[in-house]
Design a protein around this motif. Structure first.
Motif, mmCIF file in Angstrom:
data_model
loop_
_atom_site.group_PDB
_atom_site.id
_atom_site.type_symbol
_atom_site.label_atom_id
_atom_site.label_comp_id
_atom_site.label_asym_id
_atom_site.label_seq_id
_atom_site.Cartn_x
_atom_site.Cartn_y
_atom_site.Cartn_z
ATOM 1 N N LEU A 18 0.783 -1.220 -0.158
ATOM 2 C CA LEU A 18 0.021 0.072 -0.071
ATOM 3 C C LEU A 18 0.948 1.324 0.063
ATOM 4 O O LEU A 18 0.586 2.267 -0.608
ATOM 5 N N LEU A 19 1.923 1.171 0.785
ATOM 6 C CA LEU A 19 3.018 2.495 0.996
ATOM 7 C C LEU A 19 3.382 2.557 -0.474
ATOM 8 O O LEU A 19 3.329 3.932 -1.003
ATOM 9 N N ARG A 20 3.871 1.615 -1.255
ATOM 10 C CA ARG A 20 4.461 1.935 -2.543
ATOM 11 C C ARG A 20 3.253 2.421 -3.692
ATOM 12 O O ARG A 20 3.733 3.117 -4.276
ATOM 13 N N LEU A 21 2.236 1.933 -3.538
ATOM 14 C CA LEU A 21 0.858 2.221 -4.496
ATOM 15 C C LEU A 21 0.798 3.760 -4.004
ATOM 16 O O LEU A 21 0.686 4.646 -5.093
ATOM 17 N N VAL A 22 0.756 4.252 -2.827
ATOM 18 C CA VAL A 22 0.283 5.638 -2.411
ATOM 19 C C VAL A 22 1.416 6.551 -2.861
ATOM 20 O O VAL A 22 1.201 7.679 -3.585
ATOM 21 N N GLU A 23 2.607 6.105 -2.725
ATOM 22 C CA GLU A 23 3.939 6.912 -3.079
ATOM 23 C C GLU A 23 3.769 7.015 -4.704
ATOM 24 O O GLU A 23 4.241 7.945 -5.103
ATOM 25 N N SER A 24 3.545 6.001 -5.463
ATOM 26 C CA SER A 24 3.738 6.085 -6.808
ATOM 27 C C SER A 24 2.493 6.639 -7.418
ATOM 28 O O SER A 24 2.526 7.248 -8.536
ATOM 29 N N GLN A 25 1.492 7.037 -6.765
ATOM 30 C CA GLN A 25 0.404 7.990 -7.168
ATOM 31 C C GLN A 25 0.725 9.354 -6.846
ATOM 32 O O GLN A 25 -0.151 10.244 -7.435
ATOM 33 N N ILE A 51 -2.978 7.410 8.552
ATOM 34 C CA ILE A 51 -1.837 6.704 8.721
ATOM 35 C C ILE A 51 -2.036 5.376 7.966
ATOM 36 O O ILE A 51 -3.000 4.529 7.567
ATOM 37 N N ILE A 52 -0.643 5.139 7.263
ATOM 38 C CA ILE A 52 -0.237 3.735 6.394
ATOM 39 C C ILE A 52 0.535 3.032 7.424
ATOM 40 O O ILE A 52 1.516 3.377 7.829
ATOM 41 N N VAL A 70 -5.400 -2.186 0.768
ATOM 42 C CA VAL A 70 -4.788 -1.870 -0.540
ATOM 43 C C VAL A 70 -5.943 -1.721 -1.577
ATOM 44 O O VAL A 70 -6.130 -0.988 -2.588
ATOM 45 N N ILE A 71 -6.786 -2.917 -1.424
ATOM 46 C CA ILE A 71 -8.165 -2.890 -2.316
ATOM 47 C C ILE A 71 -8.880 -1.697 -2.063
ATOM 48 O O ILE A 71 -9.446 -1.220 -3.042
ATOM 49 N N ASP A 72 -9.178 -1.314 -0.921
ATOM 50 C CA ASP A 72 -10.109 -0.377 -0.681
ATOM 51 C C ASP A 72 -9.436 1.071 -1.183
ATOM 52 O O ASP A 72 -10.263 1.813 -1.748
ATOM 53 N N TRP A 73 -8.089 1.396 -0.979
ATOM 54 C CA TRP A 73 -7.701 2.381 -1.379
ATOM 55 C C TRP A 73 -7.795 2.660 -3.027
ATOM 56 O O TRP A 73 -8.130 3.680 -3.563
ATOM 57 N N GLN A 90 -4.111 -7.235 -9.975
ATOM 58 C CA GLN A 90 -3.313 -8.355 -10.340
ATOM 59 C C GLN A 90 -2.643 -8.338 -11.591
ATOM 60 O O GLN A 90 -1.729 -9.125 -12.040
ATOM 61 N N LYS A 91 -3.011 -7.018 -12.633
ATOM 62 C CA LYS A 91 -2.362 -6.964 -13.762
ATOM 63 C C LYS A 91 -0.853 -6.110 -13.437
ATOM 64 O O LYS A 91 -0.743 -5.124 -14.192
ATOM 65 N N ASP A 92 -0.051 -6.937 -12.896
ATOM 66 C CA ASP A 92 1.417 -6.631 -12.827
ATOM 67 C C ASP A 92 1.549 -5.319 -12.116
ATOM 68 O O ASP A 92 2.496 -4.401 -12.470
ATOM 69 N N LEU A 93 0.520 -4.936 -11.131
ATOM 70 C CA LEU A 93 0.590 -3.533 -10.501
ATOM 71 C C LEU A 93 0.399 -2.431 -11.398
ATOM 72 O O LEU A 93 0.933 -1.699 -11.350
ATOM 73 N N GLY A 94 -0.513 -2.672 -12.478
ATOM 74 C CA GLY A 94 -0.649 -1.551 -13.559
ATOM 75 C C GLY A 94 -0.934 -0.220 -12.908
ATOM 76 O O GLY A 94 -0.382 0.730 -13.565
#
Length: 305
Positions: A18-25, A51-52, A70-73, A90-94
């Motif tokens: 989740l942290l990596r996803l949030v940063e990447s956005q 808080i993450i 992370v799904i809810d996010w 699932q799609k390779d973290l598209g």
């Protein structure tokens, strides 16, 4: 449509950071002890309150109460369904590689068809919201687990009484308020009481149960917060639509027997129902026996001694 396997959902929640996803956005995150903090994208704020936790891979906002995996996010930030969020992850973290250096922009269109008709009257709109919450319930393992923990995981109970789950995604399925259609739909939902004056879902984080008469007209809606220790101190767990209580849950009970089991709490009444006592109903709490209950008893010939 085939149901997503529990193992797939569990693996997504555990393996997608989740942290990596949030940063990447494009969100700015700051380390705070073992956790990280970020300005919540789900309400206006200047001081970060979301808080993450890398340990649990969950987020929790102490400002608006929104939280989850992370799904809810992805569901909330992208305005997509539970299934589609899982497919994206699932799609390779598209989603993560989509725009690594750009802050997320506010899109005024939704990716999914709104669950409400634009010209719906209040009762039709309320029924469509309840249908949407029922659909959300069936895609939400956390509320299903809550029912199992209460001994209420009964398929007939769920469909018969249209049990639902409000997880804040309704607003993300509506056109934005700066569009004519969005303003009209949101205004209608505020009149009903589904949305609050600031646009937040009234039943956010709640198991939702409509109270219906013998014709299927919804007269009241009950909500029960299931967030547990993620609730702010003092937050009431039972919720209802604004205004006086109208109607009686399980009105068929008055025809089922010459005796009525009257419970103080709706979930207690459901427990009786699951175990075969179909002649059960519930008041609206300790002092919640209303004129509707009295009228139903008199209408069906119950005698008061």
């Amino acid at each position: 449509m085939a149901r997503l396997a529990d193992e797939v959902i569990t693996r997504i929640k555990q393996d997608v950071s989740l942290l990596r996803l949030v940063e990447s956005q494009g969100h700015k995150v700051t380390k705070q002890g073992k956790d990280y903090v970020v300005c919540c994208p789900f309400h206006e704020e200047n001081t970060p309150s979301c808080i993450i936790s890398p340990k649990t891979n969950f987020f929790n906002c102490f400002g608006c109460g929104t939280g989850g995996s992370v799904i809810d996010w992805v569901m909330l930030t992208q305005g997509v369904s539970f299934r589609f969020a899982c497919e994206l992850l699932q799609k390779d973290l598209g989603l993560i590689t989509e725009a690594p250096n750009k802050a997320p922009s506010k899109n005024t269109t939704t990716k999914l068809t709104p669950p409400l008709a634009a010209n719906a009257d209040s009762q039709t709109a309320l029924k469509q919201v309840i249908d949407y919450y029922l659909e959300t319930f069936k895609q939400s393992p956390e509320v299903q687990e809550y029912l199992r923990s209460r001994g209420l995981a009964h398929p007939e109970l769920i469909d018969r009484f249209k049990l639902g789950f409000a997880n804040r995604t309704l607003g993300y399925r509506l056109p934005e308020k700066n569009r004519k259609a969005g303003a009209a739909l949101r205004g209608k939902l505020q009149e009903i009481g589904i949305l609050r004056s600031r646009g937040h879902e009234h039943f956010n984080g709640s198991l939702v149960v409509p109270i219906m008469d013998e014709h299927g007209t919804i007269t009241e809606v009950y909500g029960r917060k299931i967030l547990g220790n993620r609730l702010r101190k003092g937050t009431a767990q039972p919720l209802y639509l604004p205004g006086p209580h109208e109607g009686v849950w399980n009105v068929e009970a008055f025809k089922a027997s010459n005796e009525i089991v009257l419970c103080e709490a709706l979930l207690d009444a459901m427990t009786f129902w699951v175990y075969g006592f179909r002649n059960v109903t519930a008041s609206y709490g300790t002092s919640g026996f209303t004129a509707s209950h009295l009228a139903a008893l008199k209408q069906h010939g119950f005698v008061f001694l």
